[in-house]
Design an enzyme around this catalytic site. Structure first.
Site, PDB file in Angstrom:
ATOM      1  N   ARG A 157       0.835 -22.200  20.690  1.00  0.00           N
ATOM      2  CA  ARG A 157       0.602 -22.197  19.245  1.00  0.00           C
ATOM      3  C   ARG A 157       0.832 -23.616  18.740  1.00  0.00           C
ATOM      4  NH1 ARG A 157       4.754 -17.305  18.821  1.00  0.00           N
ATOM      5  NH2 ARG A 157       3.362 -15.600  19.359  1.00  0.00           N
ATOM      6  N   ARG A 180       4.119 -14.510   9.735  1.00  0.00           N
ATOM      7  CA  ARG A 180       4.288 -15.628  10.671  1.00  0.00           C
ATOM      8  C   ARG A 180       2.980 -16.387  10.833  1.00  0.00           C
ATOM      9  NH1 ARG A 180       6.687 -14.449  16.579  1.00  0.00           N
ATOM     10  NH2 ARG A 180       4.548 -13.778  16.977  1.00  0.00           N
ATOM     11  N   ARG A 200      -0.195  -6.121  19.236  1.00  0.00           N
ATOM     12  CA  ARG A 200       1.269  -6.264  19.264  1.00  0.00           C
ATOM     13  C   ARG A 200       1.943  -5.078  18.568  1.00  0.00           C
ATOM     14  NH1 ARG A 200       3.380 -12.133  20.122  1.00  0.00           N
ATOM     15  NH2 ARG A 200       1.733 -12.905  21.446  1.00  0.00           N
TER      16      ARG A 200
HETATM   17  N1  LIG Z   1      15.780 -10.600   9.173  1.00  0.00           N
HETATM   18  C1  LIG Z   1      14.620 -11.138   8.861  1.00  0.00           C
HETATM   19  N2  LIG Z   1      14.106 -10.941   7.645  1.00  0.00           N
HETATM   20  C2  LIG Z   1      12.897 -11.457   7.289  1.00  0.00           C
HETATM   21  N3  LIG Z   1      12.145 -12.217   8.101  1.00  0.00           N
HETATM   22  C3  LIG Z   1      12.621 -12.440   9.352  1.00  0.00           C
HETATM   23  C4  LIG Z   1      13.869 -11.929   9.789  1.00  0.00           C
HETATM   24  N4  LIG Z   1      14.058 -12.315  11.059  1.00  0.00           N
HETATM   25  C5  LIG Z   1      12.988 -13.056  11.393  1.00  0.00           C
HETATM   26  N5  LIG Z   1      12.129 -13.142  10.392  1.00  0.00           N
HETATM   27  C6  LIG Z   1      10.798 -13.802  10.371  1.00  0.00           C
HETATM   28  O1  LIG Z   1       9.921 -12.952  11.091  1.00  0.00           O
HETATM   29  C7  LIG Z   1       8.960 -13.721  11.816  1.00  0.00           C
HETATM   30  C8  LIG Z   1       9.018 -13.332  13.273  1.00  0.00           C
HETATM   31  O2  LIG Z   1      10.228 -13.792  13.827  1.00  0.00           O
HETATM   32  P1  LIG Z   1      10.310 -14.346  15.299  1.00  0.00           P
HETATM   33  O3  LIG Z   1       9.200 -15.277  15.569  1.00  0.00           O
HETATM   34  O4  LIG Z   1      11.695 -14.841  15.510  1.00  0.00           O
HETATM   35  O5  LIG Z   1      10.054 -12.975  16.091  1.00  0.00           O
HETATM   36  P2  LIG Z   1      10.075 -12.704  17.645  1.00  0.00           P
HETATM   37  O6  LIG Z   1      10.742 -11.408  17.853  1.00  0.00           O
HETATM   38  O7  LIG Z   1      10.648 -13.857  18.377  1.00  0.00           O
HETATM   39  O8  LIG Z   1       8.549 -12.567  17.966  1.00  0.00           O
HETATM   40  P3  LIG Z   1       7.774 -12.755  19.367  1.00  0.00           P
HETATM   41  O9  LIG Z   1       8.253 -11.714  20.280  1.00  0.00           O
HETATM   42  O10 LIG Z   1       6.342 -12.579  19.018  1.00  0.00           O
HETATM   43  O11 LIG Z   1       8.044 -14.125  19.881  1.00  0.00           O
HETATM   44  C9  LIG Z   1       9.286 -15.168  11.567  1.00  0.00           C
HETATM   45  O12 LIG Z   1       8.425 -15.679  10.568  1.00  0.00           O
HETATM   46  C10 LIG Z   1      10.743 -15.139  11.071  1.00  0.00           C
HETATM   47  O13 LIG Z   1      11.028 -16.195  10.188  1.00  0.00           O
HETATM   48  N1  LIG Z   2       8.649 -10.070  30.567  1.00  0.00           N
HETATM   49  C1  LIG Z   2       8.653 -11.215  29.880  1.00  0.00           C
HETATM   50  N2  LIG Z   2       8.372 -11.223  28.564  1.00  0.00           N
HETATM   51  C2  LIG Z   2       8.410 -12.396  27.917  1.00  0.00           C
HETATM   52  C3  LIG Z   2       8.724 -13.585  28.564  1.00  0.00           C
HETATM   53  N3  LIG Z   2       8.690 -14.594  27.660  1.00  0.00           N
HETATM   54  C4  LIG Z   2       8.380 -14.035  26.492  1.00  0.00           C
HETATM   55  N4  LIG Z   2       8.211 -12.707  26.637  1.00  0.00           N
HETATM   56  C5  LIG Z   2       7.878 -11.716  25.612  1.00  0.00           C
HETATM   57  O1  LIG Z   2       6.534 -11.801  25.299  1.00  0.00           O
HETATM   58  C6  LIG Z   2       6.339 -11.343  23.984  1.00  0.00           C
HETATM   59  C7  LIG Z   2       5.402 -12.233  23.251  1.00  0.00           C
HETATM   60  O2  LIG Z   2       5.898 -13.513  23.106  1.00  0.00           O
HETATM   61  P1  LIG Z   2       5.083 -14.597  22.222  1.00  0.00           P
HETATM   62  O3  LIG Z   2       5.825 -15.877  22.400  1.00  0.00           O
HETATM   63  O4  LIG Z   2       3.689 -14.633  22.751  1.00  0.00           O
HETATM   64  O5  LIG Z   2       5.116 -14.094  20.802  1.00  0.00           O
HETATM   65  C8  LIG Z   2       7.727 -11.286  23.337  1.00  0.00           C
HETATM   66  O6  LIG Z   2       8.119  -9.928  23.262  1.00  0.00           O
HETATM   67  C9  LIG Z   2       8.608 -11.969  24.312  1.00  0.00           C
HETATM   68  O7  LIG Z   2       9.905 -11.423  24.356  1.00  0.00           O
HETATM   69  C10 LIG Z   2       9.027 -13.537  29.952  1.00  0.00           C
HETATM   70  O8  LIG Z   2       9.328 -14.546  30.621  1.00  0.00           O
HETATM   71  N5  LIG Z   2       8.969 -12.351  30.573  1.00  0.00           N
END
Ligand SMILES: Nc1ncnc2c1ncn2[C@@H]1O[C@H](COP(=O)(O)OP(=O)(O)OP(=O)(O)O)[C@@H](O)[C@H]1O
Ligand SMILES: Nc1nc2c(ncn2[C@@H]2O[C@H](COP(=O)(O)O)[C@@H](O)[C@H]2O)c(=O)[nH]1
Length: 429
Positions: free
Chosen positions: A180, A273, A284
């Site tokens: 991204r 996001r 998703r």
């Molecule tokens: N408690 C919350 N309240 C509102 N917004 C939130 C909260 N926690 C996270 N966010 C927002 O939600 C969005 C998604 O968060 P984040 O990218 O950390 O999710 P993620 O679980 O890591 O997703 P992915 O698995 O796709 O990587 C972001 O824009 C973040 O700023």
């Molecule tokens: N099994 C695994 N899942 C992973 C790994 N790294 C990330 N993730 C999961 O993929 C989704 C999507 O991530 P995104 O960055 O494309 O939004 C998210 O649920 C991650 O937890 C991995 O090494 N192994």
């Protein structure tokens, strides 16, 4: 009474085969475990030089090259070996750096296997051996954080890493998805081609991997170990399939699942996001339903956190990690280090390995003891929990650094109570 030496260097089979690309004389070690003979030694293919393994079954004869998994050690001119529990061979590399002198080779013997070798034997249908580097001391359990896409895992992890930069290290996953905007290779992910990643998976380089939302994601063994070797606690952000694989692996971890307060809120966050297309968002969200159901699976997750208000959720995360009152402590005491000299001999006494430095002719009084009774982990990662005790850390000439005031070394007294057999060292260069 100490056990007989695990093997002797002179124990080379009469039909010791030439034609192997193993260096001869001293660079090799031969270990007999039941009906099998293991030839373990160095090869020298330029920069790719590693210790190689050949196996012979005494009943059928001939030598085979097994499927070798795990990071292979670099060759050493002096290799000692001791059989442990019949499912692994402890390898000591003389004249190697402190972080490279102890290794474990997991093997298959009769019905005895380590879980990793057992699983891989089934998968490959071949003779399998697996390397695992031995690490003195222990490491704090890694933390696995799972939850549906958009729930806020990354946000929580970033907050932890920011507040405790010396305590935590992020496991940078491999993925075949496109970066991204603002995502950096090697920082957020190791972005990779599918064919390359698939080959690395076949080579056993991944602790876990899964097809997630149409792309391949995986955690390499190396990434997790690099974090642990830096003395940090590893955080893995992986999906539920990955969490299940890690649960089944030798990596002992804490498993946390992060839930959204509602499905609508999850959708709102994903959309806000702005990193996915509408089609990807739908995919998703579809997968999120399945993940939320699987989170209930018995015994998979140790903790479930609801990420409603971010601050409250972050405070709960810190509480369950015992960090709520914490101020980051930097430079916690590190375990002892030892330089294993070129000339040394090895004896096994129960789960303790006695190492005497010096040659047979010029035996030195320098000895130290390795306690292997609290081993943890193993292939495909590190084997941790080795304890070192030395008789005199300051004056014996072995380069041993021991934290503390020396009182910890009382265990060394025990050495004198063991009777070591007269047969001499198990191996000597
Ligand atoms: N408690 C919350 N309240 C509102 N917004 C939130 C909260 N926690 C996270 N966010 C927002 O939600 C969005 C998604 O968060 P984040 O990218 O950390 O999710 P993620 O679980 O890591 O997703 P992915 O698995 O796709 O990587 C972001 O824009 C973040 O700023
Ligand atoms: N099994 C695994 N899942 C992973 C790994 N790294 C990330 N993730 C999961 O993929 C989704 C999507 O991530 P995104 O960055 O494309 O939004 C998210 O649920 C991650 O937890 C991995 O090494 N192994």
């Amino acid at each position: 009474m100490g056990e007989a030496p695990a093997f002797v260097a002179d124990d080379l089979p009469g039909d010791y085969p030439n034609g192997f690309d193993l260096k001869s004389e001293g660079h090799n070690t031969v270990v007999n475990v039941g009906n099998k003979t293991y030839l373990i030694g160095g090869t020298d293919h330029g920069s790719k030089s590693t210790i190689e393994v050949r196996v012979s079954d005494k009943r059928t004869g001939g030598w085979v090259t097994p499927t070798v998994l795990g990071t292979r050690p670099k060759p050493s001119e002096v290799i000692s070996a001791v059989i442990l529990n019949e499912d692994r061979i402890f390898i000591l590399k003389g004249d190697s750096s402190p972080d490279d002198c102890f290794w474990f080779l997991e093997i298959h013997h009769e019905q005895v296997d380590t879980p990793f070798v057992q699983e891989k034997r089934k998968e490959f249908g071949t003779e399998v051996v697996a390397w695992s580097k031995g690490v003195v001391g222990d490491a704090k359990k890694p933390i696995v954080i799972s939850g549906p896409s958009g729930v806020g895992k990354g946000t929580l992890i970033s907050a932890l890493m920011k507040e405790f930069p010396s305590t935590f290290g992020f496991s940078v996953s491999h993925t075949t998805r496109a970066p991204r905007k603002r995502e950096q290779n090697g920082v957020h992910y190791h972005f990779t081609e599918r064919s390359v990643m698939e080959e690395e998976i076949r080579d056993g380089k991944f602790l876990e991997f899964a097809e997630v939302h149409g792309n391949l994601y995986g955690t390499s063994i190396e990434v997790v170990e690099v974090v642990a070797d830096a003395g940090k606690r590893c955080i893995l952000d992986i999906d539920v399939q990955g969490a299940r694989s890690v649960r089944a692996s030798s990596l002992e971890a804490i498993f946390i699942f992060v839930c959204p307060p509602s499905f609508e809120e999850l959708e709102k966050r994903l959309r806000a996001r702005g990193t996915e297309t509408e089609q990807q968002i739908q995919k998703r969200l579809q997968n999120a339903k399945a993940e939320l159901e699987q989170a209930e699976s018995q015994g998979l997750f140790d903790h479930i956190l609801v990420n409603d208000d971010l601050e409250t959720c972050y405070a709960s995360l810190k509480k369950l990690l015992d960090l709520d009152e914490a101020v980051e402590i930097i430079n916690e005491s590190s375990p002892p280090l030892v330089d294993l000299p070129r000339d040394h001999s090895v004896s096994k006494i129960d789960k303790k390995i006695l190492i005497s430095c010096g040659t047979r002719e010029r035996a030195s009084k320098n000895i130290f003891l390795l306690d292997l009774s609290s081993l943890k982990g193993g292939a495909p990662g590190r084997t941790r929990g080795l304890d070192i005790y030395t008789s005199d850390s300051m004056t014996n000439g072995i380069n041993v650094a021991v934290e503390g005031d020396g009182e910890d070394l009382h265990e060394v007294e025990v050495i004198q109570e063991y009777e070591i057999e007269d047969e001499g060292p198990s191996i000597m260069k």
